[in-house]
Design a protein around this motif. Structure first.
Motif, mmCIF file in Angstrom:
data_model
loop_
_atom_site.group_PDB
_atom_site.id
_atom_site.type_symbol
_atom_site.label_atom_id
_atom_site.label_comp_id
_atom_site.label_asym_id
_atom_site.label_seq_id
_atom_site.Cartn_x
_atom_site.Cartn_y
_atom_site.Cartn_z
ATOM 1 N N GLY A 164 -30.635 -22.646 -45.198
ATOM 2 C CA GLY A 164 -31.918 -21.972 -45.101
ATOM 3 C C GLY A 164 -32.482 -21.763 -46.491
ATOM 4 O O GLY A 164 -31.976 -22.278 -47.482
ATOM 5 N N GLY A 165 -33.534 -20.983 -46.560
ATOM 6 C CA GLY A 165 -34.151 -20.726 -47.848
ATOM 7 C C GLY A 165 -34.941 -19.428 -47.808
ATOM 8 O O GLY A 165 -34.997 -18.757 -46.777
ATOM 9 N N PRO A 166 -35.564 -19.093 -48.912
ATOM 10 C CA PRO A 166 -35.496 -19.825 -50.174
ATOM 11 C C PRO A 166 -34.219 -19.520 -50.952
ATOM 12 O O PRO A 166 -33.686 -18.414 -50.860
ATOM 13 N N ALA A 167 -33.747 -20.500 -51.705
ATOM 14 C CA ALA A 167 -32.630 -20.272 -52.620
ATOM 15 C C ALA A 167 -33.154 -19.547 -53.860
ATOM 16 O O ALA A 167 -34.345 -19.607 -54.169
ATOM 17 N N ILE A 168 -32.269 -18.853 -54.554
ATOM 18 C CA ILE A 168 -32.661 -18.167 -55.788
ATOM 19 C C ILE A 168 -31.702 -18.555 -56.905
ATOM 20 O O ILE A 168 -30.527 -18.845 -56.662
ATOM 21 N N TRP A 169 -32.209 -18.559 -58.140
ATOM 22 C CA TRP A 169 -31.406 -18.902 -59.313
ATOM 23 C C TRP A 169 -31.184 -17.668 -60.184
ATOM 24 O O TRP A 169 -32.024 -16.767 -60.225
ATOM 25 N N THR A 170 -30.056 -17.650 -60.888
ATOM 26 C CA THR A 170 -29.870 -16.642 -61.928
ATOM 27 C C THR A 170 -30.856 -16.930 -63.052
ATOM 28 O O THR A 170 -31.427 -18.024 -63.142
ATOM 29 N N ARG A 171 -31.048 -15.962 -63.928
ATOM 30 C CA ARG A 171 -32.031 -16.115 -65.000
ATOM 31 C C ARG A 171 -31.698 -17.284 -65.919
ATOM 32 O O ARG A 171 -32.595 -17.982 -66.411
ATOM 33 N N ASN A 172 -30.402 -17.529 -66.155
ATOM 34 C CA ASN A 172 -30.027 -18.649 -67.032
ATOM 35 C C ASN A 172 -29.949 -19.975 -66.282
ATOM 36 O O ASN A 172 -29.669 -21.018 -66.880
ATOM 37 N N GLY A 173 -30.192 -19.936 -64.972
ATOM 38 C CA GLY A 173 -30.250 -21.161 -64.187
ATOM 39 C C GLY A 173 -28.917 -21.817 -63.896
ATOM 40 O O GLY A 173 -28.874 -22.962 -63.442
ATOM 41 N N LEU A 174 -27.820 -21.114 -64.111
ATOM 42 C CA LEU A 174 -26.501 -21.728 -63.933
ATOM 43 C C LEU A 174 -25.886 -21.462 -62.561
ATOM 44 O O LEU A 174 -24.904 -22.097 -62.188
ATOM 45 N N LYS A 175 -26.454 -20.531 -61.812
ATOM 46 C CA LYS A 175 -25.983 -20.258 -60.452
ATOM 47 C C LYS A 175 -27.181 -20.157 -59.516
ATOM 48 O O LYS A 175 -28.251 -19.683 -59.900
ATOM 49 N N ARG A 232 -34.047 -12.549 -52.856
ATOM 50 C CA ARG A 232 -35.122 -12.353 -53.830
ATOM 51 C C ARG A 232 -34.691 -12.558 -55.272
ATOM 52 O O ARG A 232 -35.424 -13.133 -56.066
ATOM 53 N N SER A 233 -33.515 -12.056 -55.663
ATOM 54 C CA SER A 233 -33.145 -12.154 -57.077
ATOM 55 C C SER A 233 -31.672 -11.839 -57.279
ATOM 56 O O SER A 233 -31.014 -11.258 -56.411
ATOM 57 N N PHE A 234 -31.167 -12.227 -58.447
ATOM 58 C CA PHE A 234 -29.868 -11.772 -58.931
ATOM 59 C C PHE A 234 -30.099 -10.551 -59.816
ATOM 60 O O PHE A 234 -31.062 -10.509 -60.588
#
Length: 217
Positions: free
Chosen positions: A129-140, A181-183
């Motif tokens: 499903g979605g939406p997927a979310i990324w950590t601020r540094n984009g690594l997870k 929504r966010s990390f």
């Protein structure tokens, strides 16, 4: 009234954090527009409350829990491509294909693939499903994963893609419909079941029980 004009009116209010909801609407001059929009245009009603710094749970309770009042992106409507905003060796993109409704009027799900400098269209899961979310540094990235069984029906679990470790970690805990929504530190913030009986989500992905860790290759 445009979205820009709504935010200009909201931003003109001094001391908004210390006001009640009605005081914010009155002081901004948006009360009349909100009352009209609440009945006929839930999207505009949501924009007004967001501009006036209402929290998400309050917005849902005031505007009502319906798919047309949800903030974009959401489990019913999200982009096919989700980039982590990084360049070079940390660049990553999640791409959804074959997205279809889980049921009539239900959220959507489909195949999710990961592409990086080292990986090309690797399937993360065939029913995401979605939406997927990324950590601020984009690594997870955190991704809702659909599952179904005889005893529990259709539900979701949380999966985390780690670009450095090249792993996909799926957790045991079940959810109805995830709206991530966010990390925030070691927590994933969002909502479970954003339309029916909404609950705030604060998922401790460091300490939650893990079901499976899969190598991405």
């Amino acid at each position: 009234m445009t979205k820009k004009e709504i935010y200009e009116k909201a931003n003109s209010v001094i001391g908004i954090e210390g006001m009640t909801g009605n005081e914010r609407l009155f002081a901004s001059g948006l009360m009349e527009l909100f009352d009209a929009s609440k009945k006929k245009d839930k999207y505009t009603a949501r924009i007004i409350l967001e501009a006036l710094k209402f929290d998400e749970l309050s917005i849902g309770r005031i505007v009502g829990y319906s798919t047309d009042s949800l903030k974009y992106p959401n489990p019913w409507d999200f982009p096919n491509e989700n980039k982590n905003g990084q360049e070079g060796e940390n660049k990553g993109t999640l791409e959804y294909t074959n997205l279809t409704e889980i049921g009539m009027g239900a959220p959507i799900g489909g195949i999710c693939k990961l592409s990086t400098n080292e990986l090309n269209n690797i399937i993360i899961n065939k029913w995401c499903g979605g939406p997927a979310i990324w950590t601020r540094n984009g690594l997870k990235a955190a991704i809702p994963i659909w599952e179904n069984n005889l005893f529990n029906g259709t539900f979701q679990k949380i999966g985390i893609v780690d670009l450095k470790k090249h792993t996909m970690t799926k957790y045991k805990k079940k959810f109805r419909v995830l709206d991530l929504r966010s990390f925030s530190g070691d927590f994933i913030i969002g909502f479970d079941s954003p339309v029916h009986r909404i609950k705030k989500l604060e998922f401790d992905y460091i300490n939650e029980s893990i079901e499976k860790v899969t190598e991405i290759k």
